[in-house]
Motif scaffolding. Structure first.
Motif, PDB file in Angstrom:
ATOM      1  N   SER A   1       0.823  -1.216   0.000  1.00 39.38           N
ATOM      2  CA  SER A   1       0.000   0.000   0.000  1.00 39.38           C
ATOM      3  C   SER A   1       0.857   1.266   0.000  1.00 39.38           C
ATOM      4  CB  SER A   1      -0.931   0.001   1.225  1.00 39.38           C
ATOM      5  OG  SER A   1      -0.174   0.214   2.407  1.00 39.38           O
ATOM      6  N   ILE A   2       2.185   1.083  -0.023  1.00 39.14           N
ATOM      7  CA  ILE A   2       3.110   2.219   0.024  1.00 39.14           C
ATOM      8  C   ILE A   2       3.613   2.533  -1.383  1.00 39.14           C
ATOM      9  CG2 ILE A   2       5.364   3.003   0.902  1.00 39.14           C
ATOM     10  CD1 ILE A   2       4.871   1.136   3.333  1.00 39.14           C
ATOM     11  N   SER A   3       3.692   3.820  -1.701  1.00 38.07           N
ATOM     12  CA  SER A   3       4.303   4.256  -2.956  1.00 38.07           C
ATOM     13  C   SER A   3       5.166   5.477  -2.678  1.00 38.07           C
ATOM     14  CB  SER A   3       3.241   4.577  -4.016  1.00 38.07           C
ATOM     15  OG  SER A   3       2.461   5.680  -3.597  1.00 38.07           O
ATOM     16  N   PHE A   4       6.062   5.771  -3.596  1.00 38.35           N
ATOM     17  CA  PHE A   4       6.962   6.915  -3.415  1.00 38.35           C
ATOM     18  C   PHE A   4       7.572   7.289  -4.754  1.00 38.35           C
ATOM     19  CE2 PHE A   4       9.243   2.978  -2.564  1.00 38.35           C
ATOM     20  CZ  PHE A   4      10.333   3.076  -3.412  1.00 38.35           C
ATOM     21  N   SER A   5       8.257   8.427  -4.752  1.00 40.95           N
ATOM     22  CA  SER A   5       9.057   8.848  -5.899  1.00 40.95           C
ATOM     23  C   SER A   5      10.536   8.703  -5.537  1.00 40.95           C
ATOM     24  CB  SER A   5       8.761  10.307  -6.256  1.00 40.95           C
ATOM     25  OG  SER A   5       7.434  10.443  -6.702  1.00 40.95           O
ATOM     26  N   VAL A   6      11.373   8.750  -6.554  1.00 43.65           N
ATOM     27  CA  VAL A   6      12.822   8.757  -6.357  1.00 43.65           C
ATOM     28  C   VAL A   6      13.349  10.018  -7.021  1.00 43.65           C
ATOM     29  CG1 VAL A   6      15.002   7.574  -6.847  1.00 43.65           C
ATOM     30  CG2 VAL A   6      12.940   6.233  -6.328  1.00 43.65           C
ATOM     31  N   ALA A   7      14.128  10.791  -6.273  1.00 48.64           N
ATOM     32  CA  ALA A   7      14.681  12.035  -6.802  1.00 48.64           C
ATOM     33  C   ALA A   7      16.200  12.010  -6.705  1.00 48.64           C
ATOM     34  CB  ALA A   7      14.121  13.232  -6.035  1.00 48.64           C
ATOM     35  N   GLN A   8      16.818  12.867  -7.503  1.00 47.18           N
ATOM     36  CA  GLN A   8      18.278  12.991  -7.519  1.00 47.18           C
ATOM     37  C   GLN A   8      18.675  14.228  -6.733  1.00 47.18           C
ATOM     38  OE1 GLN A   8      20.131  12.688 -11.406  1.00 47.18           O
ATOM     39  NE2 GLN A   8      21.587  14.281 -10.840  1.00 47.18           N
ATOM     40  N   ASP A   9      19.612  14.053  -5.817  1.00 49.57           N
ATOM     41  CA  ASP A   9      20.086  15.157  -4.991  1.00 49.57           C
ATOM     42  C   ASP A   9      21.056  16.008  -5.807  1.00 49.57           C
ATOM     43  OD1 ASP A   9      20.718  16.831  -2.917  1.00 49.57           O
ATOM     44  OD2 ASP A   9      21.629  15.304  -1.649  1.00 49.57           O
ATOM     45  N   VAL A  10      20.679  17.267  -6.048  1.00 49.75           N
ATOM     46  CA  VAL A  10      21.514  18.207  -6.788  1.00 49.75           C
ATOM     47  C   VAL A  10      21.980  19.281  -5.810  1.00 49.75           C
ATOM     48  CG1 VAL A  10      21.594  19.910  -8.644  1.00 49.75           C
ATOM     49  CG2 VAL A  10      20.287  17.787  -8.940  1.00 49.75           C
ATOM     50  N   SER A  11      23.279  19.390  -5.647  1.00 47.12           N
ATOM     51  CA  SER A  11      23.820  20.377  -4.709  1.00 47.12           C
ATOM     52  C   SER A  11      23.565  21.790  -5.235  1.00 47.12           C
ATOM     53  CB  SER A  11      25.316  20.126  -4.540  1.00 47.12           C
ATOM     54  OG  SER A  11      25.858  21.055  -3.635  1.00 47.12           O
ATOM     55  N   GLY A  12      22.830  22.577  -4.452  1.00 46.99           N
ATOM     56  CA  GLY A  12      22.590  23.964  -4.819  1.00 46.99           C
ATOM     57  C   GLY A  12      21.641  24.163  -5.992  1.00 46.99           C
ATOM     58  N   GLY A  13      20.947  23.104  -6.388  1.00 46.63           N
ATOM     59  CA  GLY A  13      20.014  23.235  -7.501  1.00 46.63           C
ATOM     60  C   GLY A  13      18.705  22.560  -7.171  1.00 46.63           C
ATOM     61  N   SER A  14      17.788  22.514  -8.130  1.00 43.88           N
ATOM     62  CA  SER A  14      16.535  21.827  -7.850  1.00 43.88           C
ATOM     63  C   SER A  14      16.686  20.349  -8.220  1.00 43.88           C
ATOM     64  CB  SER A  14      15.371  22.484  -8.577  1.00 43.88           C
ATOM     65  OG  SER A  14      15.369  22.145  -9.923  1.00 43.88           O
ATOM     66  N   ASP A  15      16.116  19.496  -7.391  1.00 44.24           N
ATOM     67  CA  ASP A  15      16.309  18.052  -7.518  1.00 44.24           C
ATOM     68  C   ASP A  15      15.294  17.458  -8.504  1.00 44.24           C
ATOM     69  OD1 ASP A  15      18.116  18.534  -5.526  1.00 44.24           O
ATOM     70  OD2 ASP A  15      17.031  17.466  -3.957  1.00 44.24           O
ATOM     71  N   PRO A  16      15.757  16.876  -9.608  1.00 48.23           N
ATOM     72  CA  PRO A  16      14.819  16.279 -10.556  1.00 48.23           C
ATOM     73  C   PRO A  16      14.245  14.964 -10.028  1.00 48.23           C
ATOM     74  CG  PRO A  16      17.066  15.873 -11.268  1.00 48.23           C
ATOM     75  CD  PRO A  16      17.146  16.761 -10.048  1.00 48.23           C
TER      76      PRO A  16
END
Length: 110
Positions: free
Chosen positions: A54-69
């Motif tokens: 029943s759990i879902s999530f997204s995966v994002a990329q950590d961008v230093s000093g920028g917005s994380d895609p």
């Protein structure tokens, strides 16, 4: 003949961390993969009484000093995704969890 090899695992909180809009885990890496990796498979283990399915999530990329895609969305237990090699990824926007849960990332090889 394919194999399933654990490449990373990370604990996520059920909600975004303090001061974060979506991040709910520390960083994990997928930049060291076995040869012939063709997919990732994501598995969820729950610490509480939550049903991992029943759990879902997204995966994002950590961008230093920028917005994380956002790399993957609507990841659920057992889901297969494309391969994405990076050293700084994290779980984001968890849904359906009331307690911490563990996400294990497996490389599927051919």
């Amino acid at each position: 003949m394919s194999a399933k090899i654990l490449i990373s695992s990370v604990t996520s909180s059920p909600t975004p961390q303090a001061g974060q809009s979506s991040r709910s885990s520390g960083n994990f890496s997928t930049d060291t993969l076995p040869p012939n990796t063709i997919n990732f498979q994501w598995e969820i283990s729950s610490f509480g009484s939550d049903d991992p399915n029943s759990i879902s999530f997204s995966v994002a990329q950590d961008v230093s000093g920028g917005s994380d895609p956002t790399i993957f969305t609507n990841v659920v237990n057992g889901k297969y995704t494309d391969v994405y090699e990076h050293r700084s990824l994290y779980i984001a926007k968890p849904n359906g969890a009331t307690a911490n849960f563990v996400v294990s990332i497996f490389a599927i090889t051919r």
